[in-house]
Design an enzyme around this catalytic site. Structure first.
Site, PDB file in Angstrom:
ATOM      1  N   GLY A 230       0.826  -1.208   0.000  1.00  0.00           N
ATOM      2  CA  GLY A 230       0.000   0.000   0.000  1.00  0.00           C
ATOM      3  C   GLY A 230       0.853   1.248   0.000  1.00  0.00           C
ATOM      4  O   GLY A 230       1.753   1.412   0.827  1.00  0.00           O
TER       5      GLY A 230
ATOM      6  N   GLU B 204     -17.642  18.691   3.273  1.00  0.00           N
ATOM      7  CA  GLU B 204     -16.993  19.286   2.113  1.00  0.00           C
ATOM      8  C   GLU B 204     -17.768  18.999   0.830  1.00  0.00           C
ATOM      9  O   GLU B 204     -17.941  19.874  -0.023  1.00  0.00           O
ATOM     10  CB  GLU B 204     -15.540  18.774   2.018  1.00  0.00           C
ATOM     11  CG  GLU B 204     -14.693  19.406   3.118  1.00  0.00           C
ATOM     12  CD  GLU B 204     -13.290  18.832   3.264  1.00  0.00           C
ATOM     13  OE1 GLU B 204     -12.440  19.537   3.832  1.00  0.00           O
ATOM     14  OE2 GLU B 204     -13.056  17.694   2.840  1.00  0.00           O
TER      15      GLU B 204
END
Lengths: 427, 427
Positions: free
Chosen positions: B20, B179
């Site tokens: 990752g 947001e």
């Protein structure tokens, strides 16, 4: 009687329907800004795409949004225009109706500007393995395959498989094929080398395959020669007089033998959108609707076909070429005809195509330009190409953004949009 | 005997595998630049994504490439790092092997930094109708649905259907939900109005649904209140203490009644990647691997889990939060531990999380910021938010490109990436 009512007062405005918002369709809509008509633009996409730079999306230099604008944004200040999203499926010429999947639109004047797509000369089974490059989605598919080829090569243990993964075959050496070949070889030799540990991306092979005797057949011979030499100097394997006999997942068969290649891009042939079928009109071999001198369809003076969908024979007996300037000129002419008709003026009797010139980039610092009054090549031609393409983009925002990316990546050999998204396509 | 050969001279370098390349994994790789180890970074994507700005991709402000970098490009100067593309499917802890779909990697030290995905609290059937926002592809799906909702509303004749199409439900009022709600209402009220003819985009409804008693629960109450008031002033319908009981294609069921909404975005819960399953390790309710004070897994001192995948209990008894700074700090700590072990030094005994602060934008000109030593809101907070996020982007090219787009779109109320691509998803 029905006709009598249409001229009663207050006179209803004539309905102009434009199918397709490419260079041609958008020009018609813009040029009708002051005409006393109701314009509807319908397109299967919500954006106008600047196709000449699609190859830069495919090679990870620009993002799709850098070369595309929402159609309704471009036309937002024109109160007489509405923009609708829909895929046209049929046209009822008897009743004057455009039938899309989302809506049915009556028209008084109809403009078909639906462009062209790639043609596999009857071998549509090649399409999945050898994508062409006409739409944004095509370019992102090619980008994904290009980038994925390097990733898979880095993982591969078998040298033959590695070599196959690092072989890129481009079929067709018109401007698109030439530009793609140049851009891919630069990615392999300049952008990638520092970033891989197991493979040397510089060993990648880019093969440009052309059935005809030379690259850029629309250009003068000396520019074709220059282009071929330049590509070869950059490391592209240019093979003219070479016909592709088959494409499959593992590579291409050429008349001269087999070529193992994981990535194949089709830049060879185009076929017009199915407008001739919609209209029941005469068409040429490439599917283009044969139009009269005023770009209208025989028997339908209120239906015009323009751009890559039209076969408009010029006075010299040649059809107008399938390039952006031709589409724009046709759009401007048709808008003029419609405006004249509305005002009761005599429209210009026939469309005259004025050839503005041909451009093709070969790579960083090199291009060829052929204008009616001059031709040039090399760095000056490349600078002219850059300036011209920035100029033709729509809006200052895109011009600045693209100019910045070009300048930055020219200096640093980066590519700013190297994303592999929607991986379902492969691996 | 096999083990004896591995310590023979010249001593082979220890193999560090990082699974990752989010904030955590990338920090480990970077901080091991000078360590005498061979680092392999494996990720299922070829890019590192700056997740805090994904909502701007979803709302057509930025392009995916503006917030993503090829991992191998970021790490290209580190000769001891190789980057591989692959989806890890299992870990063989007995033999020290990471098994991906593309490759099997032996490791001496393993770092799992595979992040988290959205959780539907057992209702995975909601996923197709209420996409979350963790990956680039999620953001482009949401962008497509958002833009398509306006297009379909423009085409709709039924007023109820039109209203449903112009209703946007956002589930969860953490920073992402806040947001998104602010950005969507701005698109509807500021960006779109001039461009539609049949609908008034200003009539769009944006509904922010939160099960808890307040928005931004991680912030102090007065900032939550300020945020709620600001959102409401912008036109967002904020509903706290409201639980979603069902999501389907036509809308959401709330405890308080039915809400017809064509677009649903899931910003409510996260669940860690399946690392606990790979390792057979203890995990918490959110699927996070329970790690020791040094972020290693019980019984495996050479396996570390960091970032959103880890449940690392701090001295105050609370788990380290799933935010980017925590992942980076954990990555830096683990790189330090590994470097010390290589050098034969005593590593710092336990990871200490230092809370740097929380940010959330509410809309243009407004944000909330909570630092340990101060808090602020409104325009100054928004400016600070902008500067901080530009700073955290990787590389000057992206910083300039994003700063330019923000400045331009702030001044013009444009959105530069309003493309509906890959339409198969709907319509």
């Amino acid at each position: 009687m029905a006709e009598a009512t249409t001229v009663s007062s207050p006179k209803p405005r004539r309905k102009v329907v434009i199918v397709g918002a490419g260079f041609g369709g958008l020009t018609v809509a813009r040029d009708l800004a002051k005409a006393d008509v109701d314009v509807t633009v319908i397109d299967r996409h919500n954006y106008h795409c600047f196709q000449p730079l699609l190859y830069q999306v495919a090679t990870a230099e620009l993002s799709p949004a850098d070369i595309a604008w929402p159609i309704r944004h471009v036309l937002r200040h024109q109160a007489n225009v509405q923009v609708l999203l829909g895929k046209v499926e049929a046209i009822d010429v008897e009743n004057g109706l455009v039938k899309a999947d989302t809506v049915t639109l009556p028209y008084d004047e109809l403009i078909i500007a639906t462009g062209a797509t790639h043609s596999y000369f009857g071998r549509d089974d090649w399409a999945p393995v050898a994508p062409g490059m006409k739409r944004i989605e095509d370019a992102t598919v090619i980008r994904r395959r290009l980038l994925m080829a390097f990733e898979r090569a880095e993982l591969a243990n078998d040298p033959a498989e590695r070599e196959r993964l690092l072989t890129f075959a481009i079929v067709g050496a018109g401007p698109t094929g030439v530009e793609l070949a140049g851009a891919i070889v630069e990615v392999a030799k300049k952008v990638m080398p520092a970033e891989f540990r197991r493979i040397d991306p510089r060993t990648a092979r880019v093969i440009l395959i052309e059935a005809g005797p030379r690259v850029l057949p629309a250009f003068p011979e000396d520019l074709s020669d220059y282009t071929k030499r330049s590509l070869e100097k950059m490391g592209v394997d240019v093979r003219v007089n070479t016909r592709v006999t088959n494409c499959d997942e593992a590579g291409v068969d050429l008349e001269t033998g087999r070529l193992d290649a994981a990535t194949i891009v089709w830049a060879a042939g185009v076929v017009a959108s199915p407008a001739a079928e919609w209209l029941g009109a005469e068409h040429d071999r490439a599917g283009r609707v044969v139009v009269g001198p005023d770009l209208s369809v025989a028997g339908h003076p209120n239906i015009f076909v323009i751009g890559d969908t039209a076969c408009a024979i010029q006075e010299d007996g040649k059809p107008t070429p399938g390039v952006a300037p031709a589409a724009k000129q046709m759009g401007a002419y048709v808008a003029d005809v419609i405006s004249c008709r509305i005002k009761g003026l005599v429209p210009p009797p026939h469309f005259i195509y004025k050839h503005e010139g041909d451009f093709a980039t070969i790579g960083r610092k090199s291009a060829v330009v052929k204008m009616p009054w001059m031709q040039m090549h090399g760095f000056p031609a490349w600078l002219l190409w850059c300036v011209a393409h920035i100029y033709f983009l729509i809006g200052t925002r895109h011009r600045i953004a693209v100019a910045f990316k070009w300048a930055w990546d020219f200096a640093t050999f980066q590519r700013g949009a190297r994303l592999i998204t929607d991986q379902k396509d492969q691996l």
